[in-house]
Design an enzyme around this catalytic site. Structure first.
Site, PDB file in Angstrom:
ATOM      1  N   HIS A 317      46.316 -22.463 -27.214  1.00 45.91           N
ATOM      2  CA  HIS A 317      44.947 -22.280 -27.696  1.00 45.91           C
ATOM      3  C   HIS A 317      44.304 -21.160 -26.895  1.00 45.91           C
ATOM      4  CE1 HIS A 317      45.008 -26.844 -28.856  1.00 45.91           C
ATOM      5  NE2 HIS A 317      45.581 -26.087 -29.769  1.00 45.91           N
ATOM      6  N   TRP A 537      45.097 -23.999 -21.410  1.00 45.30           N
ATOM      7  CA  TRP A 537      46.000 -24.910 -20.685  1.00 45.30           C
ATOM      8  C   TRP A 537      46.647 -25.903 -21.648  1.00 45.30           C
ATOM      9  CZ3 TRP A 537      40.785 -25.324 -18.229  1.00 45.30           C
ATOM     10  CH2 TRP A 537      40.534 -24.229 -17.388  1.00 45.30           C
ATOM     11  N   HIS A 538      46.916 -25.412 -22.878  1.00 43.86           N
ATOM     12  CA  HIS A 538      47.503 -26.267 -23.912  1.00 43.86           C
ATOM     13  C   HIS A 538      48.774 -25.646 -24.512  1.00 43.86           C
ATOM     14  CE1 HIS A 538      43.053 -27.587 -24.672  1.00 43.86           C
ATOM     15  NE2 HIS A 538      43.553 -28.147 -23.588  1.00 43.86           N
ATOM     16  N   PRO A 539      49.703 -25.127 -23.708  1.00 47.02           N
ATOM     17  CA  PRO A 539      50.900 -24.515 -24.282  1.00 47.02           C
ATOM     18  C   PRO A 539      51.854 -25.554 -24.857  1.00 47.02           C
ATOM     19  CG  PRO A 539      51.114 -24.597 -21.903  1.00 47.02           C
ATOM     20  CD  PRO A 539      49.720 -25.073 -22.226  1.00 47.02           C
TER      21      PRO A 539
END
Length: 614
Positions: A317, A537-539
């Site tokens: 994101h 921080w949403h890989p």
């Protein structure tokens, strides 16, 4: 070269992050005789204040932090030549011990879109309920009330949230909903008030972070068959023919720099589960000879299995944080983060009651945003094809999340004046751009990482960000606590622009006209976003659960294609983006993986009670 075999276990987990803790903890409770080992490069998190005190989450992101790994991407012309950095958890419990604790859940249709047998939403909703204790409201049909992970309103309220919602529901003309995490509600605001606060992964009784390490692993200290070895960096999986039989590892030089770095091997009699995360899992596979021929050849690794999808399909994101000056009298997290006198008072209250700003993350309000017709027109023609193709007929899918943070969450605190701030956060949930993660060999013949984020590679991805800046600025400048912009952290508008940033004595009237942006202003906003856009921080996605023909890495039962006794279980298996802060999905993947593995091993997979997992 031979290595000493230290021991043998039934199941070895390569990585000790969120999902590993869920799977290992569930399996250990299902069958306490199972000998289970977790190998984790980072250190233990048990009862450490930086992990259990919610307010401390920004300190895990400090440049000197050893609780996260800062993965540096390749410079990109779409980011004005900048090399983006994506942190990942580096401790027992992984990101669940360092994240912002924001409780959001993806729309149920996101999981249906995966098109993977057994992972449809109807099969996953019972697991979503199983994993949580929803302390906010009773009797909600899609929420759980007996699970290990606590969801609450946190320790106290910050006033910025009320202002954000008040303006959002009047000026922005969106409705208020008391639950935007029911797996379908979208385009409404949720916030904090006397009766209902924005939900967080915080225990409402103790005021502690609700993470996977403490609630799935550390609570089973009595089970000596469940072991966690911290400070152990996994090098590769050991195979006999194409059957995974063990894991080679070394002592991690960051966690334990003075310990011998020679390799050791631990044997797995039943199964190896890779839980290295979006960066660790594909690189462990590649070091083990599983991946694309070109990648392995350039690194001098003999290929065991040709899986060109390993490391591909990196998704994330795209987030922007924009700070504003806030009134002196409003409650923010700033004084606490600076360590001022309020800290000791707050700690004392938190210790005795679980309340105070210690049990806060400063994030009390948000909207899962979809543009209305007027906004869609204002966004221009570049975004229209993406809207029509993906969003238009999927009313449960938000384009972005807009949120208000009560405090400074941008550059290091040491670089700013000590006062009150509030931060606008906006991040897109389904960007088109895709990247990759692979191992590489550096010029001095050491292993490196070839990491491409793909951020803003597709021209449609920047459009919601540009609009998000304008819309959140209009909301913030109408909030009672608004005292102007932090000009150095906003777009560099041309001299004389009506959009110029400055300090203010107070907000504009709610009916004041919106700022009128020129073409030059719009370009300044776009350049600003190319300079500052970052990971949320949403890989996910680098070991995708898809068909092998479609560059998949694992099947529906998480088995790595072409080999046996090897699974992957973490966010890397997600084939598509999910419209949520991804901790909820990581927990869900863990619960589903535990059921799959239990069935494979013939273990009775009974539901655990709250008494067993508290």
């Amino acid at each position: 070269m031979s290595h000493p075999i230290l021991s043998e276990f039934d199941i070895v987990f390569a990585g000790g992050g969120t999902t590993a803790c869920v799977v290992a903890g569930r399996l250990a409770a299902y069958d306490p005789s199972l000998r289970i080992l977790i190998l984790e490069a980072g250190q233990h998190t048990l009862n450490k204040p930086i992990h259990v005190q919610p307010y401390q989450y920004p300190f895990n992101q400090a440049t000197t932090s050893t609780t996260v790994t800062f993965n540096i991407g390749n410079p990109s012309p779409r980011l004005n030549g900048r090399a983006p950095i994506v942190p990942s958890g580096r401790c027992v419990g992984g990101c669940s011990c360092v994240n912002l604790m924001v409780y959001t859940r993806a729309p149920a249709s996101d999981y249906d879109d995966w098109g993977v047998n057994g992972w449809e939403s109807e099969n996953l909703i019972p697991l979503m309920k199983k994993l949580e204790t929803y302390e906010v409201q009773p009797g909600r049909p899609t929420h759980g009330y007996n699970g290990p992970i606590k969801v609450s309103s946190g320790g106290c309220e910050v006033g910025v949230s009320d202002e954000f919602i008040q303006i959002g529901t009047t000026y922005h003309k969106r409705h208020y909903a008391d639950d935007t995490n029911d797996l379908e509600t979208c385009n409404t605001y949720s916030f904090a008030n006397v009766w209902l606060m924005y939900k967080r992964y915080i225990d409402g009784t103790t005021g502690r972070r609700s993470d996977a390490a403490h609630h799935y692993i550390y609570n089973q200290a009595h089970n000596t068959n469940l072991q966690v070895w911290d400070g152990k960096r996994v090098k590769r999986i050991i195979f006999e023919d194409k059957r995974a039989v063990g894991v080679e590892f070394t002592s991690d030089p960051v966690s334990y720099p003075d310990v011998d770095q020679s390799s050791s091997i631990v044997r797995a009699l039943k199964l190896v589960v890779i839980c290295g995360g979006v960066f660790g899992s594909p690189t462990i596979l590649e070091r083990s000879g599983i991946g694309a021929e070109a990648v392995l050849k350039r690194c001098g690794i003999q290929q065991l299995m040709n899986l060109p999808g390993v490391g591909e399909n990196y998704r994330d994101h795209n987030m922007v944080l924009v700070p504003y000056l806030a009134a002196d009298e409003v409650v923010t997290m700033d004084a606490l983060w600076r360590g001022e006198s309020i800290l000791q008072e707050s700690l004392a209250k938190w210790t005795s009651s679980g309340k105070s700003l210690i049990a806060q993350n400063g994030l009390d309000s948000k909207i899962k945003w979809r543009p209305d017709d007027e906004e869609l027109k204002a966004m221009g023609p570049v975004f229209q094809p993406r809207w029509k193709e993906f969003f238009q007929d999927r009313s449960d899918k938000a384009v972005a999340i807009f949120a208000a943070i009560a405090g400074w969450l941008s550059r290091p605190l040491s670089s700013i004046l000590p006062r009150n701030y509030m931060t606008a956060s906006y991040y897109t949930l389904y960007p088109v751009s895709v990247g990759s993660v692979h191992i590489n060999v550096t010029e001095n013949n050491k292993e490196g990482m070839d990491f491409t984020t793909g951020f803003l590679d597709d021209s449609s991805d920047i459009v919601p960000l540009d609009f998000g800046y304008k819309k959140t600025r209009e909301i913030f400048r109408r909030m009672a606590s608004y005292r102007g912009e932090v000009a150095a952290d906003h777009p560099d508008f041309p001299e004389g622009s009506a959009a110029a940033c400055k300090e203010a004595f107070g907000p504009v009237d709610i009916n004041a006209p919106d700022i009128v942006y020129t073409a030059e202003d719009d370009e300044a906003i776009s350049q600003f976003h190319r300079d500052v856009v970052q990971t949320a921080w949403h890989p996910l996605g680098t070991c995708a659960m898809k068909s092998e023909a479609d560059q998949g890495v694992v099947d529906a039962r998480l088995n790595v294609y072409g080999v046996s006794n090897l699974k992957v279980a973490d966010m890397s298996i997600s084939p598509l983006n999910v419209g949520t802060n991804t901790y909820s999905t990581a927990l869900l993947i863990g619960e589903r993986a535990a059921m799959i593995i239990a069935k494979d091993l013939g273990i009775n997979c009974v539901d655990l009670t709250r008494a067993q997992f508290k």
